[in-house]
Scaffold this motif. Structure first.
Motif, PDB file in Angstrom:
ATOM      1  N   HIS A  17      -7.084  50.080 -32.915  1.00 46.93           N
ATOM      2  CA  HIS A  17      -7.151  50.993 -33.487  1.00 46.93           C
ATOM      3  C   HIS A  17      -5.777  50.584 -34.605  1.00 46.93           C
ATOM      4  CE1 HIS A  17      -6.684  55.202 -34.391  1.00 46.93           C
ATOM      5  NE2 HIS A  17      -5.708  55.040 -34.400  1.00 46.93           N
ATOM      6  N   VAL A  18      -4.753  50.516 -33.518  1.00 52.24           N
ATOM      7  CA  VAL A  18      -3.401  50.366 -34.207  1.00 52.24           C
ATOM      8  C   VAL A  18      -3.071  49.229 -35.264  1.00 52.24           C
ATOM      9  CG1 VAL A  18      -2.040  51.860 -32.362  1.00 52.24           C
ATOM     10  CG2 VAL A  18      -1.827  49.368 -31.977  1.00 52.24           C
ATOM     11  N   THR A  19      -3.886  47.977 -34.704  1.00 57.13           N
ATOM     12  CA  THR A  19      -3.534  47.228 -35.534  1.00 57.13           C
ATOM     13  C   THR A  19      -4.774  46.507 -36.754  1.00 57.13           C
ATOM     14  OG1 THR A  19      -4.983  45.232 -34.249  1.00 57.13           O
ATOM     15  CG2 THR A  19      -2.317  45.192 -33.963  1.00 57.13           C
ATOM     16  N   ARG A  20      -6.201  46.958 -36.047  1.00 53.30           N
ATOM     17  CA  ARG A  20      -7.550  47.444 -37.405  1.00 53.30           C
ATOM     18  C   ARG A  20      -7.880  45.741 -37.822  1.00 53.30           C
ATOM     19  NH1 ARG A  20     -10.493  51.327 -36.935  1.00 53.30           N
ATOM     20  NH2 ARG A  20      -9.309  53.118 -36.842  1.00 53.30           N
ATOM     21  N   CYS A  54       0.595  51.682 -27.115  1.00 52.61           N
ATOM     22  CA  CYS A  54      -0.792  51.953 -28.426  1.00 52.61           C
ATOM     23  C   CYS A  54      -0.643  53.100 -28.683  1.00 52.61           C
ATOM     24  CB  CYS A  54      -1.621  50.426 -27.743  1.00 52.61           C
ATOM     25  SG  CYS A  54      -1.472  48.996 -27.674  1.00 52.61           S
ATOM     26  N   VAL A  68       2.271  54.472 -30.404  1.00 52.37           N
ATOM     27  CA  VAL A  68       2.574  53.997 -31.896  1.00 52.37           C
ATOM     28  C   VAL A  68       1.614  55.415 -32.731  1.00 52.37           C
ATOM     29  CG1 VAL A  68       2.086  52.239 -33.694  1.00 52.37           C
ATOM     30  CG2 VAL A  68       2.856  51.856 -31.912  1.00 52.37           C
ATOM     31  N   ALA A  69       0.139  55.342 -31.876  1.00 50.24           N
ATOM     32  CA  ALA A  69      -1.066  56.394 -33.510  1.00 50.24           C
ATOM     33  C   ALA A  69      -1.281  57.591 -32.851  1.00 50.24           C
ATOM     34  CB  ALA A  69      -2.472  55.791 -31.878  1.00 50.24           C
ATOM     35  N   SER A  76       2.050  58.539 -33.463  1.00 55.61           N
ATOM     36  CA  SER A  76       3.294  58.343 -34.310  1.00 55.61           C
ATOM     37  C   SER A  76       3.170  58.251 -35.861  1.00 55.61           C
ATOM     38  CB  SER A  76       4.619  57.885 -34.040  1.00 55.61           C
ATOM     39  OG  SER A  76       4.204  56.303 -34.753  1.00 55.61           O
ATOM     40  N   ARG A  77       1.866  57.747 -36.456  1.00 54.73           N
ATOM     41  CA  ARG A  77       1.399  57.483 -37.292  1.00 54.73           C
ATOM     42  C   ARG A  77       0.147  58.299 -37.752  1.00 54.73           C
ATOM     43  NH1 ARG A  77      -1.016  51.079 -36.564  1.00 54.73           N
ATOM     44  NH2 ARG A  77       1.446  50.264 -36.632  1.00 54.73           N
ATOM     45  N   ARG A  78      -0.088  59.119 -36.830  1.00 56.76           N
ATOM     46  CA  ARG A  78      -0.916  60.240 -36.896  1.00 56.76           C
ATOM     47  C   ARG A  78      -1.843  59.572 -37.441  1.00 56.76           C
ATOM     48  NH1 ARG A  78       2.597  65.336 -39.655  1.00 56.76           N
ATOM     49  NH2 ARG A  78       3.856  65.549 -38.234  1.00 56.76           N
ATOM     50  N   SER A  79      -2.485  58.480 -37.214  1.00 56.43           N
ATOM     51  CA  SER A  79      -3.790  57.894 -37.400  1.00 56.43           C
ATOM     52  C   SER A  79      -5.127  57.985 -36.198  1.00 56.43           C
ATOM     53  CB  SER A  79      -3.308  56.299 -36.903  1.00 56.43           C
ATOM     54  OG  SER A  79      -3.872  55.647 -35.151  1.00 56.43           O
TER      55      SER A  79
END
Length: 298
Positions: free
Chosen positions: A205-208, A275, A278-279, A281-284
């Motif tokens: 998810h965080v690296t794609r 991870c 990170v997700a 914080s990016r709101r991804s």
């Protein structure tokens, strides 16, 4: 006035839907597998359970071909997009990053178990067969399992039901897929779902990037078995280090190996949390489709 593009018909919408693409991938992989199986038989290659040491590059390539071709067909023909998660320019740096991370992770687990007296090195083996185990545990598991679990199941479920559902579904499938391994138990399958299924899902998810996931998965398996001599997902290994595990099963993982150890679960959970941070914080994190519609129309 710009003309409006005609909306796709019902058959096209079914084919491009998440369930449609899941079915297309697995059916096409099975059909390609039938063709590859004929080629395999025609070449006179061995059938059944082949010992790791006897697996050749050709055997492993033919094993992976249906999965790889089915994925390329799905992405290029059905989704009509580029294979960004397997972009050639990212292959070397992302693979190296994943390999380094996987090696570091399993070394941390092994080091911790060694410090607690649960992992003991008895000597060095000078007759290790590297090629076959690397092909099966590294290339085979790293490429095949990551395409299916993260490239197909996680990615498509996330597209439809959101990130949380994708994590749950892909982790259950990934952990459940190890129930048929030697020495597997309900606990070992649950441990793999929690420590690896959730982590690899969020790593993708965080690296794609499937390259990163493939590298980490491959290095984890190869470092455990051919290097440290630890059983990999229940499969006994003859590694460079002649070693044995001792102590309670909850600590060592027993005959299944350290993937069923609470130490590995703790490390995997820590990596998963990192991870996830990170997700967040990016709101991804992707919401389910019905919440996306509400936001779009809200």
């Amino acid at each position: 006035m710009t003309p409006t593009a005609p909306s796709p018909g019902l058959p096209a919408r079914i084919v491009r839907s998440v369930p449609g693409r899941l079915v297309i991938f697995f059916v096409s992989a099975a059909l390609i597998g039938l063709v590859v199986g004929r080629v395999y038989a025609g070449l006179g290659l061995p059938h059944g359970d082949i010992p790791f040491n006897e697996v050749t590059p050709l055997i492993e390539a033919l094993r992976l071909l249906p999965i790889v071709l089915a994925y390329v067909l799905l992405v290029r023909s059905i989704e009509s997009r580029r294979l960004t998660e397997l972009a050639p320019r990212k292959a070397v740096p992302h693979l190296l990053l994943g390999l380094a991370g996987g090696l570091a992770a399993v070394s941390l687990v092994t080091g911790a178990l060694g410090a607690m007296g649960a992992y003991v090195v008895d000597g060095v083996n000078h007759d290790v067969h590297w090629l076959g185990p690397i092909l099966v545990l590294g290339v085979g598991a790293g490429v095949g399992e990551e395409i299916v679990s993260r490239g197909v199941i996680f990615r498509l479920v996330e597209e439809g039901l959101g990130t949380w559902a994708a994590l749950l579904v892909s982790a259950i499938v990934f952990g459940g897929g190890h129930l048929w391994n030697p020495n597997a138990t309900a606990w070992s399958a649950l441990a793999i779902a929690l420590e690896a299924g959730l982590f690899f899902g969020l790593l993708f998810h965080v690296t794609r990037s499937l390259w990163v996931c493939m590298g980490a998965h491959a290095a984890w398996n190869v470092a455990q078995g051919p290097l440290y001599g630890i059983p990999v997902s229940g499969f006994d290994q003859h590694g460079l280090l002649a070693s044995h595990l001792q102590g309670p099963v909850w600590l060592t993982g027993g005959a299944f190996g350290v993937e069923a150890s609470v130490v590995t679960l703790a490390l995997g959970s820590t990596l998963t949390a990192a991870c996830l941070a990170v997700a967040v914080s990016r709101r991804s994190l992707v919401p389910p489709f019905w919440r996306r519609r509400h936001v779009d129309h809200g």
